[in-house]
Design an enzyme around this catalytic site. Structure first.
Site, mmCIF file in Angstrom:
data_model
loop_
_atom_site.group_PDB
_atom_site.id
_atom_site.type_symbol
_atom_site.label_atom_id
_atom_site.label_comp_id
_atom_site.label_asym_id
_atom_site.label_seq_id
_atom_site.Cartn_x
_atom_site.Cartn_y
_atom_site.Cartn_z
ATOM 1 N N ASP A 60 -7.100 -4.814 -5.165
ATOM 2 C CA ASP A 60 -8.285 -4.152 -4.605
ATOM 3 C C ASP A 60 -8.054 -2.638 -4.567
ATOM 4 O O ASP A 60 -7.951 -2.038 -3.481
ATOM 5 C CB ASP A 60 -8.570 -4.688 -3.196
ATOM 6 C CG ASP A 60 -9.871 -4.146 -2.617
ATOM 7 O OD1 ASP A 60 -10.713 -3.676 -3.410
ATOM 8 O OD2 ASP A 60 -10.031 -4.185 -1.379
ATOM 9 N N CYS A 120 -14.368 -0.957 -7.196
ATOM 10 C CA CYS A 120 -15.472 -0.340 -6.453
ATOM 11 C C CYS A 120 -15.993 0.885 -7.196
ATOM 12 O O CYS A 120 -16.689 1.722 -6.610
ATOM 13 C CB CYS A 120 -15.026 0.035 -5.041
ATOM 14 S SG CYS A 120 -13.652 1.191 -4.975
ATOM 15 N N ALA A 150 1.590 1.071 -6.214
ATOM 16 C CA ALA A 150 1.248 -0.249 -6.744
ATOM 17 C C ALA A 150 1.634 -0.399 -8.208
ATOM 18 O O ALA A 150 2.163 -1.437 -8.617
ATOM 19 C CB ALA A 150 -0.238 -0.510 -6.560
ATOM 20 N N ASP A 165 0.853 -1.178 0.000
ATOM 21 C CA ASP A 165 0.000 0.000 0.000
ATOM 22 C C ASP A 165 0.898 1.239 0.000
ATOM 23 O O ASP A 165 2.034 1.189 0.463
ATOM 24 C CB ASP A 165 -0.931 0.016 1.212
ATOM 25 C CG ASP A 165 -2.182 0.855 0.965
ATOM 26 O OD1 ASP A 165 -3.210 0.273 0.579
ATOM 27 O OD2 ASP A 165 -2.107 2.078 1.141
ATOM 28 N N SER A 166 0.356 2.345 -0.509
ATOM 29 C CA SER A 166 1.138 3.593 -0.539
ATOM 30 C C SER A 166 1.013 4.373 0.758
ATOM 31 O O SER A 166 1.728 5.359 0.951
ATOM 32 C CB SER A 166 0.676 4.468 -1.709
ATOM 33 O OG SER A 166 -0.686 4.806 -1.569
#
Length: 403
Positions: A306, A346, A286, A254-255
């Protein structure tokens, strides 16, 4: 700003165009500002009676003086007592969750239009309730008091916390308000999903605090996962922690350093088996990391993608699909034969058809064959209204690379 949310019984009426009326008759619950013919004397946040251009009554709605969604229907009938209606709707929403939620003490209690309470999001995290208000009507003082009283009575939580989205309040022309405690004193707890424990800080993190809409997908992914796993956009470790008991090695990317720090704390909560591998957390972009890993010949048996929503508006659709394709193309090149890809979107504006077509093109370009295991959506506590497509937004595809 003067606001009222008890007005349908007092005769406040909004007249809408034939196009707006047709939309409601088709089952949608929104009417856009461009379809408002008349809203004379209607205050921001009012409960109004809705009529078509011929004066035919269509029901009751909550009115916004600033949003492009000018009215959100709340009933097909004339509403004389809004607090009583809100109480019934909250009771119904809770009863629905009691019938379908399993293996967790954290779930969405109220999902706005999908629970016939437009402009209200409520999540439960063990003994803390998190609330988000998105419209003028739900922000009205009397309505807020009703919501708080109902949630206190039904859950008796240690605290109710309001999470504020400053951009939404600005769009609704509501005065600035900080996130904070509404009742109680505690803002942190520990909750459980599918037997996995997580820290929760009600005033930190994204959305109302965690991605509860992925809860059932976390469990599904763990049934397929094996070998060396890579969880990209891992946030606070939802997928990674569910994969850890099935995989020989798990890496989360993750950033956000704060998110990874919470992920590591969550891993410590669940480190009960001495044979379970420790999860490696990597702070990185990513796209850059996948590019470097693919170029260096790194391979995995399970990869989870995700990402956050790439398409905030319809204008973003083409760019979003390109972004999803790049991520999936690189992941597919890194999966060993028999490997598992769990890939999510999403973005409401990226339909399931768009997403599957993107994935097919990525597989073709990567010269890989994909066998679909499951095509999934959001957890059942985030219900979908068939005639309101905006309530269906999450896509989760689980597939096997067969060559």
């Amino acid at each position: 700003m003067a606001r009222s949310a008890t007005a349908a019984k007092s005769g406040l009426t909004v007249t809408i165009s034939p196009r707006g009326a047709a939309r409601l008759k088709d089952g949608h619950v929104w009417v856009y500002r461009s379809d408002i013919v008349s809203a004379d004397g209607v205050l921001p946040g009012s409960l109004v009676s809705v009529v078509d251009h011929r004066g035919q009554r269509l029901g009751s709605a909550l009115y916004s003086s600033s949003s492009q969604i000018a009215i959100r229907m709340i009933s097909g009938e004339l509403v004389a007592d809004l607090p009583a209606l809100l109480g019934r709707r909250i009771a119904d929403a809770i009863a629905y969750r009691e019938s379908i939620v399993r293996d967790t003490n954290a779930y969405r209690v109220i999902f706005s239009e999908a629970d016939f309470l437009p402009g209200l999001i409520v999540d439960r995290y063990n003994d803390i309730v998190s609330m988000q208000i998105l419209t003028q009507a739900m922000d009205a003082e009397g309505v807020r008091d009703t919501l708080t009283a109902e949630l206190n009575e039904r859950f008796k939580p240690a605290a109710i916390v309001e999470r504020v989205d400053p951009r939404v309040r600005q769009l609704e022309e509501l005065p600035p308000r900080p996130s904070g405690l509404v009742t109680g004193e505690r803002t942190s707890t520990i909750f459980t999903m599918n037997g996995v424990q997580f820290h929760f800080d009600a005033l930190e993190g994204q959305k109302t605090g965690a991605f509860l809409d992925q809860r059932e997908n976390y469990a599904a992914a763990s049934q397929y996962a094996h070998g060396e796993a890579l969880d990209v956009f891992c946030y606070q470790g939802g997928f990674a922690l569910h994969l850890a008991h099935r995989c020989s090695q798990v890496t989360g990317v993750d950033s956000s350093r704060p998110a990874l720090e919470v992920a590591d704390q969550n891993a410590a909560l669940n480190r009960r088996d001495p044979d379970q591998p420790e999860i490696e957390w990597i702070e990185a972009n990513a796209f850059d990391l996948l590019k470097d890993y693919a170029a260096s010949g790194k391979h995995y048996d399970t990869i989870v993608l995700d990402p956050p929503a790439f398409a905030k508006t319809k204008r973003d659709l083409d760019a979003a699909v390109r972004g999803y394709k790049e991520l999936n193309l690189r992941a597919l090149k890194m999966l060993r034969p028999g490997g598992i890809l769990v890939t999510c979107s999403c973005s409401y504006h990226v339909s399931q058809t768009d997403f599957l077509q993107m994935l097919a093109e990525a597989a073709r370009d990567a010269h890989r064959t994909l066998r679909l295991g499951e095509v999934r959506g959001q957890s059942k506590d985030h219900p979908i209204l068939l005639n309101v497509p905006e309530t269906a937004y999450l896509k989760c595809v689980i597939a096997t690379v067969s060559n």
